[in-house]
Write a protein that holds these residues in place. Sequence first.
Motif, short mmCIF file in Angstrom:
data_model
loop_
_atom_site.label_atom_id
_atom_site.label_comp_id
_atom_site.label_asym_id
_atom_site.label_seq_id
_atom_site.Cartn_x
_atom_site.Cartn_y
_atom_site.Cartn_z
N ALA B 253 116.67 71.58 -17.39
CA ALA B 253 117.20 72.06 -16.12
C ALA B 253 116.06 72.24 -15.11
O ALA B 253 116.22 71.92 -13.93
N ILE B 256 115.22 68.94 -13.60
CA ILE B 256 116.24 68.49 -12.65
C ILE B 256 116.10 69.24 -11.34
O ILE B 256 116.20 68.67 -10.26
N LYS B 257 115.82 70.54 -11.45
CA LYS B 257 115.69 71.35 -10.23
C LYS B 257 114.49 70.91 -9.40
O LYS B 257 114.55 70.88 -8.17
N LEU B 260 115.47 67.83 -7.63
CA LEU B 260 116.39 68.17 -6.55
C LEU B 260 115.63 68.73 -5.36
O LEU B 260 115.85 68.33 -4.21
N PHE B 313 123.39 73.73 -4.51
CA PHE B 313 123.34 72.81 -5.66
C PHE B 313 123.08 73.59 -6.95
O PHE B 313 123.60 73.25 -8.00
N GLU B 314 122.27 74.63 -6.84
CA GLU B 314 121.86 75.38 -8.02
C GLU B 314 123.07 75.90 -8.80
O GLU B 314 123.06 75.95 -10.02
N VAL B 317 124.12 72.90 -10.93
CA VAL B 317 123.17 72.12 -11.72
C VAL B 317 123.51 72.18 -13.21
O VAL B 317 123.35 71.20 -13.94
N THR B 318 124.05 73.29 -13.65
CA THR B 318 124.36 73.44 -15.07
C THR B 318 125.41 72.45 -15.54
O THR B 318 125.52 72.21 -16.74
N ILE B 320 125.36 69.32 -15.02
CA ILE B 320 124.75 68.02 -15.31
C ILE B 320 124.38 67.99 -16.79
O ILE B 320 123.67 68.86 -17.27
#
Lengths: 241, 499
Positions: B253, B256-257, B260, B313-314, B317-318, B320
């Motif tokens: 995660a 990914i963050k 992003l 988005f946060e 995000v989980t 994904i």
Amino acid sequence: MKSEVIERLRKDILAMEGFKLTDESKRLKLDLGPMTAAFPGETFPCGAVHEFLSATKEDAAATTGFIAGLLSGLMRDGGICLWISTRRTLFPPALRLFGIDPEKVIFIDLSKTSDILWMVEEALKCEALAAVFGDISEIDFAQSRRFQLAVEHSRVTGLIHRYQPRNMGTNTFVARWKISSLPGTLQDGLPGVGDPSWRVELIKIRNGRPGTWVMQWANGGFRHSRRRAAATAHKPLQKVG
Amino acid sequence: MAGRFVVIWFPHLTTDRFISRQPELKDMSFVLAAPERGRMVIRAASIPAEASGITSGMVVADAKALLPSLVVIDDRSELAGKLLAYLAEWCLRYTPVVAVALPDSLILDIRGCAHLWGGEQVYLKDILSKLNNMGYDARAAIADTIGAAWAVCRYGKVSPFVDAGAQLEALLPLPPAALRLEPATLQRMQKLGLYRISSFIQMPRNVLRRRFGPLLLERLDQALGQLKEPIEPIRPVEPYQERLPSQEPIRTATGIKIALQRLLETLCKRLVMEGKGLRKAVFKGYRIDGKLQQIEIGTNAASCNVDHLFRLFELKVTTIAPALGIELFILEAPVVEDLSKVQQTMWQSGREQADKKIAELLDRMTARGGMDIIHRYLPAEHYWPERSVKVAVSLDEKPATAWRTELPRPVHLLPVPELIEVAAPIPDYPPMLFIYKGTVHKITRADGPERIEQEWWIENSLHRDYYQVEDDKGARYWLFRLGHYDEGDPQWFIHGFFA
């Protein structure tokens, strides 16, 4: 002389108890009549969370009316209010009667009750709002403390309507209200139903004095009625479930 | 401006697919066949089958005569198209512009992409080795034009890289078939002894046109870059798009963050420069296994605030699922608006900062609860209560007409009026009592009636006579009678509660 000293000491005590007077711009711009004496520092506590209890649909309508009256005082200088609920039956045009422009109220209509606590808390954190209304039946101590922390920072006033709550544990809300409708007062012989009239019970108020009053909404403001407050028998809150 | 294209050719597209599905077919001679004019015709042949002289277009019976052990599998005509579409989707990680060229090729527009992999050699090697790992036999070539890349990809023997502007040299030794011509033209060239492009490219153009038709000239011009060849990308290119390929597949995660955050920063920088803000953004992650993971956010007002968009988005995000890892991140802004709109105040409150904060709060709420949770109401010019309000389409829409206040309206309105039983003394009088949900309410005071007629041009039903009544406990209700009193047995309804 003596009264001045007592007054000063009272203010000191309030400050020590953590009570903070809201600054002039964020106060409730509404005359609450003799009810004001019940509040700490004789001002309606803004920047705090109030809870309103109701057990029947009729009481819920009366509570909504009273809340709308308070909101009109909070939104007087162009503020925006968020109205967060799950099964909303509020009819926006009725807000006009209480001096609120219905287009200045943003309704958040949720389908799930699970999101409502998050939404209300998030809204309470936003200092740009004038007030936040939340329709929450069940709330526990921890969540009420989260609300309290949010408003301490943002100084937003939260109004929580608890319709048929199942458990009435302790929470951190500044005041607990109960509003029920009363027969309207009209001069004898006149037909019609008259102005909305409520029996307003302040069951709990932090740093203040609880009490019961009879209030009316007339001509865009609250009107205190000298009628005996105990006009209707006091019914304990109905337990459900 | 010169283009740069990769053409990927899959010589055994469908048979490779069958082998990867059923590994036991790998060393067998098998063909895919489909009925055509009452006989089975071979559509594709595996490599061992081709070695025995079996080619596509043969009749199965003839092939069986050549090789009695031949395995025949039914061909599905849409298979090649599906496979190519899937592979094209997969190739999006190399370039945003990918087109399918049926029956067996892909075209990639790679302008400005190859350097991200460290040059064309590495780029092409990466594509081919990954395709080979997936089980596909693939050949590819890079050239300035699609025609040249296509030709070199199929018939080139030296190098798959055609230098910029060197299409002519690359084409000269190739057979005419490399120009994508019709079989009839090819046959005629064969008959005339034109085995190489070099043998006819010097001929006058009008001669070529007369002998072989205009298509030959068109194909030549396309291959040499004198005529532009349009392609149809599988995904239209978003004007506001940022890409971030990753060296190693990202699985966490945090990773990914970070991706992003970086994409948002570059996109917002560009938006700020153009004075725009986004209303909708899509964050896509291309996984190693070819699957696509994406999350989408919407805002209530144009925004180019990185922190705010990141927070939106946060929340998602989980959702994904990186599985084995994500190797390409794409951020797109399909809906973009001019930012100056935000400068106008939302509710004439004169507090721009406050309006912005509220808009951001509402964005977070919609990100969590869905786009349809926010409602604002404006007056509508209808007396019929259900139609007297309309939903505002935007947050800054202002009422066109004033709210009506002269007549009482209940604070709580039931979504649908509910039937009640009443005892009414005489016509046009409010009832004496009514029964709602098993409870008897004795009416002590009443106001009304207020007659509201149905709008016949919208709906056909009876009028309503509304009464505001108060029972002995002080509760107030909004009741109505449907239709006239003298029409048999009129029905009564409760429609709301007054404060």
